[in-house]
Each structure stands twice: as C-alpha cells, then as structure tokens.
Scaffold this motif. Structure first.
Motif, PDB file in Angstrom:
ATOM      1  N   PHE A   1       0.835  -1.232   0.009  1.00 18.18           N
ATOM      2  CA  PHE A   1      -0.085  -0.010   0.040  1.00 18.18           C
ATOM      3  C   PHE A   1       0.976   1.226  -0.012  1.00 18.18           C
ATOM      4  CE2 PHE A   1      -2.478   3.289   1.761  1.00 18.18           C
ATOM      5  CZ  PHE A   1      -3.600   3.259   1.254  1.00 18.18           C
ATOM      6  N   CYS A   2       1.874   1.180   0.710  1.00 18.46           N
ATOM      7  CA  CYS A   2       2.603   2.623   1.062  1.00 18.46           C
ATOM      8  C   CYS A   2       3.382   3.055  -0.390  1.00 18.46           C
ATOM      9  CB  CYS A   2       3.823   2.255   2.173  1.00 18.46           C
ATOM     10  SG  CYS A   2       3.127   1.835   3.715  1.00 18.46           S
ATOM     11  N   ARG A   3       3.982   2.125  -0.946  1.00 17.06           N
ATOM     12  CA  ARG A   3       4.688   2.505  -2.133  1.00 17.06           C
ATOM     13  C   ARG A   3       4.043   2.716  -3.453  1.00 17.06           C
ATOM     14  NH1 ARG A   3      10.396   4.379  -2.016  1.00 17.06           N
ATOM     15  NH2 ARG A   3      11.006   4.239   0.291  1.00 17.06           N
TER      16      ARG A   3
ATOM     17  N   GLN B   1      11.050   6.924   6.267  1.00 12.93           N
ATOM     18  CA  GLN B   1      10.741   6.024   7.328  1.00 12.93           C
ATOM     19  C   GLN B   1       9.702   6.681   8.228  1.00 12.93           C
ATOM     20  OE1 GLN B   1      10.864   2.959   6.865  1.00 12.93           O
ATOM     21  NE2 GLN B   1      12.648   2.269   7.920  1.00 12.93           N
ATOM     22  N   TYR B   2       9.454   7.702   8.528  1.00 11.97           N
ATOM     23  CA  TYR B   2       9.104   8.281   9.758  1.00 11.97           C
ATOM     24  C   TYR B   2       7.238   8.769   9.363  1.00 11.97           C
ATOM     25  CZ  TYR B   2      13.356   7.272  11.706  1.00 11.97           C
ATOM     26  OH  TYR B   2      14.455   6.790  11.698  1.00 11.97           O
ATOM     27  N   HIS B   3       7.213   9.224   8.308  1.00  8.38           N
ATOM     28  CA  HIS B   3       5.890   9.514   8.115  1.00  8.38           C
ATOM     29  C   HIS B   3       4.847   8.335   8.077  1.00  8.38           C
ATOM     30  CE1 HIS B   3       5.829   7.787   3.848  1.00  8.38           C
ATOM     31  NE2 HIS B   3       4.614   8.010   3.973  1.00  8.38           N
ATOM     32  N   LYS B   4       5.290   7.017   8.075  1.00  3.33           N
ATOM     33  CA  LYS B   4       4.440   5.865   8.294  1.00  3.33           C
ATOM     34  C   LYS B   4       4.055   5.607   9.600  1.00  3.33           C
ATOM     35  CE  LYS B   4       7.288   3.560   6.071  1.00  3.33           C
ATOM     36  NZ  LYS B   4       7.978   2.328   5.600  1.00  3.33           N
TER      37      LYS B   4
ATOM     38  N   ILE C   1      -0.242  -2.751   9.691  1.00  2.00           N
ATOM     39  CA  ILE C   1      -0.837  -3.997   9.519  1.00  2.00           C
ATOM     40  C   ILE C   1       0.021  -4.738   8.363  1.00  2.00           C
ATOM     41  CG2 ILE C   1      -2.807  -5.201   8.448  1.00  2.00           C
ATOM     42  CD1 ILE C   1      -4.666  -3.186   9.865  1.00  2.00           C
ATOM     43  N   GLY C   2       0.265  -3.903   7.403  1.00  2.00           N
ATOM     44  CA  GLY C   2       1.126  -4.445   6.254  1.00  2.00           C
ATOM     45  C   GLY C   2       2.462  -4.710   6.640  1.00  2.00           C
ATOM     46  N   GLY C   3       3.111  -4.017   7.559  1.00  2.00           N
ATOM     47  CA  GLY C   3       4.348  -4.343   8.105  1.00  2.00           C
ATOM     48  C   GLY C   3       4.673  -5.889   8.568  1.00  2.00           C
ATOM     49  N   ILE C   4       3.616  -5.772   9.626  1.00  2.00           N
ATOM     50  CA  ILE C   4       3.296  -7.233  10.465  1.00  2.00           C
ATOM     51  C   ILE C   4       3.132  -8.339   9.533  1.00  2.00           C
ATOM     52  CG2 ILE C   4       1.896  -8.449  12.201  1.00  2.00           C
ATOM     53  CD1 ILE C   4       1.617  -5.636  13.224  1.00  2.00           C
ATOM     54  N   LEU C   5       2.299  -8.309   8.446  1.00  2.00           N
ATOM     55  CA  LEU C   5       1.975  -9.315   7.645  1.00  2.00           C
ATOM     56  C   LEU C   5       3.292  -9.646   6.633  1.00  2.00           C
ATOM     57  CD1 LEU C   5      -1.562  -8.332   6.737  1.00  2.00           C
ATOM     58  CD2 LEU C   5      -0.919 -10.300   8.048  1.00  2.00           C
ATOM     59  N   ASN C   6       4.100  -8.539   6.281  1.00  2.00           N
ATOM     60  CA  ASN C   6       5.199  -8.760   5.483  1.00  2.00           C
ATOM     61  C   ASN C   6       6.182 -10.123   5.558  1.00  2.00           C
ATOM     62  OD1 ASN C   6       5.576  -6.633   3.969  1.00  2.00           O
ATOM     63  ND2 ASN C   6       6.939  -5.457   5.064  1.00  2.00           N
ATOM     64  N   LYS C   7       6.034 -10.368   6.594  1.00  2.00           N
ATOM     65  CA  LYS C   7       6.761 -11.984   7.104  1.00  2.00           C
ATOM     66  C   LYS C   7       6.078 -13.004   6.609  1.00  2.00           C
ATOM     67  CE  LYS C   7       9.415 -13.624  10.838  1.00  2.00           C
ATOM     68  NZ  LYS C   7      11.004 -13.324  10.255  1.00  2.00           N
ATOM     69  N   PHE C   8       4.611 -12.768   6.432  1.00  2.00           N
ATOM     70  CA  PHE C   8       3.706 -14.087   6.261  1.00  2.00           C
ATOM     71  C   PHE C   8       3.039 -13.918   4.902  1.00  2.00           C
ATOM     72  CE2 PHE C   8       3.755 -12.867  10.836  1.00  2.00           C
ATOM     73  CZ  PHE C   8       4.538 -14.026  11.270  1.00  2.00           C
TER      74      PHE C   8
ATOM     75  N   GLY D   1      13.447  -7.905   3.018  1.00  2.00           N
ATOM     76  CA  GLY D   1      12.032  -7.901   2.425  1.00  2.00           C
ATOM     77  C   GLY D   1      11.234  -8.490   3.250  1.00  2.00           C
ATOM     78  N   ASN D   2      11.501  -9.418   4.371  1.00  2.00           N
ATOM     79  CA  ASN D   2      10.658  -9.785   5.233  1.00  2.00           C
ATOM     80  C   ASN D   2      10.340  -8.829   6.777  1.00  2.00           C
ATOM     81  OD1 ASN D   2      10.109 -12.001   3.900  1.00  2.00           O
ATOM     82  ND2 ASN D   2      11.160 -13.512   5.224  1.00  2.00           N
ATOM     83  N   SER D   3      11.133  -7.867   6.705  1.00  2.00           N
ATOM     84  CA  SER D   3      11.020  -6.811   7.585  1.00  2.00           C
ATOM     85  C   SER D   3       9.658  -6.038   7.867  1.00  2.00           C
ATOM     86  CB  SER D   3      12.116  -6.066   7.761  1.00  2.00           C
ATOM     87  OG  SER D   3      12.069  -5.006   6.771  1.00  2.00           O
ATOM     88  N   PHE D   4       9.466  -5.709   8.956  1.00  2.00           N
ATOM     89  CA  PHE D   4       8.230  -4.653   9.023  1.00  2.00           C
ATOM     90  C   PHE D   4       8.379  -3.643   8.262  1.00  2.00           C
ATOM     91  CE2 PHE D   4       6.334  -0.782  11.257  1.00  2.00           C
ATOM     92  CZ  PHE D   4       5.074  -1.525  11.375  1.00  2.00           C
ATOM     93  N   SER D   5       9.631  -2.818   7.883  1.00  2.00           N
ATOM     94  CA  SER D   5       9.728  -1.665   7.295  1.00  2.00           C
ATOM     95  C   SER D   5       9.963  -1.953   5.722  1.00  2.00           C
ATOM     96  CB  SER D   5      11.081  -1.096   7.597  1.00  2.00           C
ATOM     97  OG  SER D   5      11.169  -0.776   9.185  1.00  2.00           O
TER      98      SER D   5
END
Ligand code: SF4
Ligand code: SF4
Length: 168
Positions: free
Chosen positions: A48-50, A76-79, A87-94, A136-140
C-alpha cells in the motif's frame, strides 16, 4: 517485472489520487480502506505505502530520486501513524508474495543492499547475506521492489511463496 517497477510512481500517483477521491468525495469509510489494505497485506505484503498511498506519493515527490539510506532517512517516519502501514508491515513476514533470493546466481555484488533503504540503514539486514535478517521480510519493507529491479543477475524475485515455507 522491471517494466512495472520502473512505472511504480505513476501507478502510485494514479491509485493514490483515485483513493483520495473515493474516500473524501464519495465518503467511503476509512474502515473499508483499512480492510482492503489488510487483505492486500495478506496477499502481497505492505504494498500500500509505495504503490497506492497518496501521502506516500507526496513523500516520494519530496524525496526526488534519492535511494538507499538517504531515501530511508526521509521516508521511514511519516508512516508511523498509519494503521495500514502497521498491518502491512506485520504481514510482510507471512504474505503470500515475498522477495526471494537465489544464492546460486548471486555474485554478492551488494547492489541490492545499497539500493534498499532498510539494508543500507541497518547492518543487521541484507537481501543476500544468509547470516543476516531478510530485508524483504522486515516490518519496514514497503515492497518498493528496488532490490528486485536493481539486481544485475536477476537473483531476487518477488513471487508466490506457499504457506509452510519459512524464510528468515
Ligand atoms: S544485487 Fe543481485 S547479485 Fe548482487 S548481491 Fe544482490 S542479489 Fe546478489
Ligand atoms: S522491496 Fe526491496 S528494496 Fe524495497 S524496501 Fe523491501 S527489501 Fe528494500
């Protein structure tokens, strides 16, 4: 794939403007945007972010053509206040689609890490070093896919990763 990635800002501008119109002129509830963002997160990760966010689009305009750590420091910080980014960051790993590295074709040139604002800001992360955490799996990771498009060997792919396969 490289073609699409090179047009990412155009996609982000168009989708972001459409979302802005939908939400504010047609009074679409932000809850629906949040649900849609979460479903997208499950499938694709934090795209979503990019690729879709009007605010992210403005941030990128301000960033110009900066990449790697310079871009990361600005971006980084505006998000931090955005629930879709969380939510997207947490889901990155899965997520079903993730960034995969092929060590057989990789020459360890390091281009990917230099272009990624996560790897270039934090030495604990890398796109190709097996002993480090996968950027690529990180929250950021916001799935900008600069890593994929910058790899001269095609060793990084953004592709379907079935459940049950674990990568760090
Ligand atoms: S850019 Fe490609 S070849 Fe170079 S280190 Fe990264 S994955 Fe390996
Ligand atoms: S998509 Fe690649 S370059 Fe972009 S933030 Fe994620 S790991 Fe870094």
């Amino acid at each position: 794939m490289k073609n699409i990635i090179s047009k990412r800002r155009i996609v982000q501008g168009l989708v972001g403007a459409s979302l802005y119109v939908l939400v504010f002129y047609f009074h679409i509830s932000l809850l629906y945007v949040l649900i849609a963002g979460s479903i997208l997160g499950i499938i694709l990760g934090k795209v979503f972010c990019r690729w879709m966010c009007p605010m992210g689009f403005i941030m990128e305009l301000l960033m110009g053509n900066k990449k790697g750590s310079e871009a990361g420091q600005m971006y980084q910080y505006h998000k931090l206040g955005c629930p879709i980014a969380w939510i997207g960051g947490i889901l990155n790993k899965f997520s079903l689609f993730r960034i995969r590295h092929n060590p057989e074709s990789c020459t360890s040139c390091g281009v990917c890490d230099r272009n990624c604002y996560i790897s270039s800001l934090n030495e604990n992360f890398s796109l190709y070093k097996a002993e480090k955490k996968a950027s690529g799996n990180s929250f950021s990771c916001s799935r900008c896919l600069e890593c994929v498009s910058s790899c001269p060997k095609g060793s990084l792919k953004y592709s379907f990763l079935p459940f049950g396969r674990s990568e760090k």
